[in-house]
Design an enzyme around this catalytic site. Structure first.
Site, PDB file in Angstrom:
ATOM      1  CG  HIS A   1      30.987  34.346  41.433  1.00 55.31           C
ATOM      2  ND1 HIS A   1      29.772  34.978  41.540  1.00 55.31           N
ATOM      3  CD2 HIS A   1      31.494  34.299  42.693  1.00 55.31           C
ATOM      4  CE1 HIS A   1      29.558  35.297  42.796  1.00 55.31           C
ATOM      5  NE2 HIS A   1      30.575  34.906  43.514  1.00 55.31           N
TER       6      HIS A   1
ATOM      7  CG  HIS B   1      33.212  34.902  53.183  1.00 55.17           C
ATOM      8  ND1 HIS B   1      32.714  33.617  53.118  1.00 55.17           N
ATOM      9  CD2 HIS B   1      32.804  35.504  52.024  1.00 55.17           C
ATOM     10  CE1 HIS B   1      32.057  33.457  51.975  1.00 55.17           C
ATOM     11  NE2 HIS B   1      32.106  34.585  51.293  1.00 55.17           N
TER      12      HIS B   1
ATOM     13  CD  GLU C   1      32.475  33.560  47.249  1.00 55.17           C
ATOM     14  OE1 GLU C   1      31.687  34.088  48.046  1.00 55.17           O
ATOM     15  OE2 GLU C   1      32.168  33.297  46.061  1.00 55.17           O
TER      16      GLU C   1
ATOM     17  CG  ASP D   1      35.427  37.352  46.990  1.00 57.52           C
ATOM     18  OD1 ASP D   1      35.303  36.257  47.558  1.00 57.52           O
ATOM     19  OD2 ASP D   1      34.530  38.211  47.003  1.00 57.52           O
TER      20      ASP D   1
ATOM     21  CG  HIS E   1      27.291  34.877  50.615  1.00 57.26           C
ATOM     22  ND1 HIS E   1      27.243  34.451  49.321  1.00 57.26           N
ATOM     23  CD2 HIS E   1      28.561  35.235  50.829  1.00 57.26           C
ATOM     24  CE1 HIS E   1      28.432  34.591  48.780  1.00 57.26           C
ATOM     25  NE2 HIS E   1      29.243  35.066  49.670  1.00 57.26           N
TER      26      HIS E   1
ATOM     27  CG  ASP F   1      30.803  38.580  50.749  1.00 59.50           C
ATOM     28  OD1 ASP F   1      31.551  39.352  50.122  1.00 59.50           O
ATOM     29  OD2 ASP F   1      30.868  37.351  50.640  1.00 59.50           O
TER      30      ASP F   1
ATOM     31  CE1 TYR G   1      28.603  42.364  47.189  1.00 58.45           C
ATOM     32  CE2 TYR G   1      27.041  42.177  49.003  1.00 58.45           C
ATOM     33  CZ  TYR G   1      28.278  41.903  48.453  1.00 58.45           C
ATOM     34  OH  TYR G   1      29.188  41.177  49.166  1.00 58.45           O
TER      35      TYR G   1
ATOM     36  CG  HIS H   1      32.896  42.899  47.851  1.00 57.92           C
ATOM     37  ND1 HIS H   1      33.972  42.577  47.061  1.00 57.92           N
ATOM     38  CD2 HIS H   1      32.384  41.720  48.277  1.00 57.92           C
ATOM     39  CE1 HIS H   1      34.110  41.257  47.016  1.00 57.92           C
ATOM     40  NE2 HIS H   1      33.161  40.713  47.759  1.00 57.92           N
TER      41      HIS H   1
HETATM   42 FE1  FEO Z   1      31.327  35.647  49.409  1.00 58.94          FE
HETATM   43 FE2  FEO Z   1      32.876  38.544  48.457  1.00 58.94          FE
HETATM   44  O1  FEO Z   1      32.715  36.710  48.741  1.00 58.94           O
END
Ligand code: FEO
Length: 396
Positions: A24, A78, A80, A82, A144, A163, A191, A224
């Protein structure tokens, strides 16, 4: 597929996205991973899922360890996509599973996937006994997203903060003691700069809160990149330093140019700054990665931005950079502006306005040149840089 054991009965079941280069808008030159973890106990829990395009691989990976029907809980730290993107495919097979999320996580899941998911909501301090192991939940709003949550495995001292403490780094290796430390810290800093920098005060408070909880943290397993097992305090301490805004004698020059007038000014300014032994980093926007520039800015004391005037306003790439930086809100930097123009200026004045309105500390002087800078104007640029270099030396 090889089973990756994180601890006794705890498996990494994530996926490696070797080829992603644009996450993104974040340029992921080393790819990334979507980490998920499976805990096998009297009850089985899956912590997070992966990006939807990896659903098939994800299902296969879990199936090699346990039939999906035997999953009792799916913790969504989370929403989001991903991390939650594979949830519909998992839920279809894990028919007996209860989803665990914060209230805001539940709200987010409904908006993303509809009302059909059975979700139990949890708050900070709530625990879920799996058998030998206990999951403890810690809400982490705005780290986040509003829904964000950390899951802590009490008996193993493993923190799964989604994250937070992550890196966009694809690797066949899973642990910090297996990879190049410099690459790992470079990606962790990048990051932090691009995702967490605006949230620095919340990070400081969350780390204080974790300290007050007196959690034993033997391992940090983010969603991640690489798992911190050899020295998890290394990344926690780095976050403390980054969120304080610890700065070096370093200036980042960021500019774009049409016919090299702004470039020549940038060069003169760079030489002036370097005269004081201050480190200069130099980026032309159209050939640079903005996410790497953000990482450079993380520990710099000043940022000097140059733009030509195009159609009475800021050059588009510089405008995009300023928009990005006003969102990231780096703490405690000095910002200075310069640029060139043909018949009417405008870019420099507008950049100063944007920075001032964002609450950035703006240097008292600007530097402008009409058409092509003369020798005198370049000397003025050198002095402008020298003054900024001097000023940087005085910033504590
Ligand atoms: Fe906030 Fe890795 O997604």
């Amino acid at each position: 597929m090889v089973k990756v054991k994180v601890a006794k009965g705890i498996y990494w079941v994530g996926t490696i996205d070797w080829n992603v280069r644009d996450f993104h808008g974040y340029l992921t030159k080393r790819g990334t991973t979507y980490n998920a973890y499976l805990i096998i106990d009297e009850k089985t829990a899956l912590i997070d899922t992966v990006k939807n395009s990896f659903s098939k691989e994800f299902v296969e990976k879990i199936s090699e360890i346990i039939p999906l029907e035997e999953i009792d809980y799916i913790v969504i730290n989370h929403v989001e996509m991903d991390h939650s993107g594979s949830l519909p495919e998992i839920v279809e097979k894990a028919k007996n599973a209860t989803i665990i999320a914060t209230q805001r996580g539940r709200d987010g899941l409904i908006k993303h996937y509809g009302e059909t998911l059975t979700t139990k909501t949890v708050e900070t301090g709530d625990e879920l006994k799996l058998g030998e192991r206990t999951l403890r939940f810690i809400e982490a709003p705005m780290l986040h997203w509003p829904d964000s949550m950390f899951t802590y495995i009490v008996e193993d001292g493993i923190l799964m903060p989604n994250d937070a403490f992550g890196q966009h780094l694809a690797s066949s290796q899973r642990f910090d003691d297996e990879v190049d430390e410099n690459v790992l810290m470079e990606e962790a800093a990048k990051y932090y700069a691009n995702i967490l920098m605006p949230l620095a005060p919340l990070i400081t408070r969350k780390i204080q809160e974790l300290n007050q909880m007196k959690l034993t943290i033997n391992m940090i397993a983010p969603s991640h990149g690489i798992i911190w097992r050899s020295n998890p305090s290394k990344i926690v301490n780095a976050y403390i330093e980054w969120s304080k805004g610890i700065h070096k004698d370093k200036v980042v020059i960021v500019y774009d140019t049409m016919w090299e007038s702004t470039y020549r000014m940038a060069r003169a300014i760079a030489e002036g700054i370097a005269e004081h032994g201050v480190l200069v980093k130099f980026y032309k926007l159209r050939v640079s990665d903005m996410t790497e520039i953000a990482a450079e800015i993380l520990d710099a004391k000043a940022v000097v931005v140059g733009s030509p005037t195009l159609n009475n306003t800021i050059f588009p790439s510089v405008s995009a950079f300023l928009t990005y930086m006003t969102g990231l809100r780096p703490k405690g930097k000095l910002w200075a502006f310069f640029g060139s123009y043909g018949w009417a200026g405008g870019a420099v004045k507008k950049m100063v306005k944007i920075a001032s309105e964002a609450g950035f500390k703006v240097y008292k002087d600007i530097l402008e040149a009409k058409y092509v800078p003369t020798r005198e104007e370049l000397e003025k640029g050198f002095r402008f840089g020298k003054e900024i270099g001097e000023k940087v030396k005085t910033i504590g």
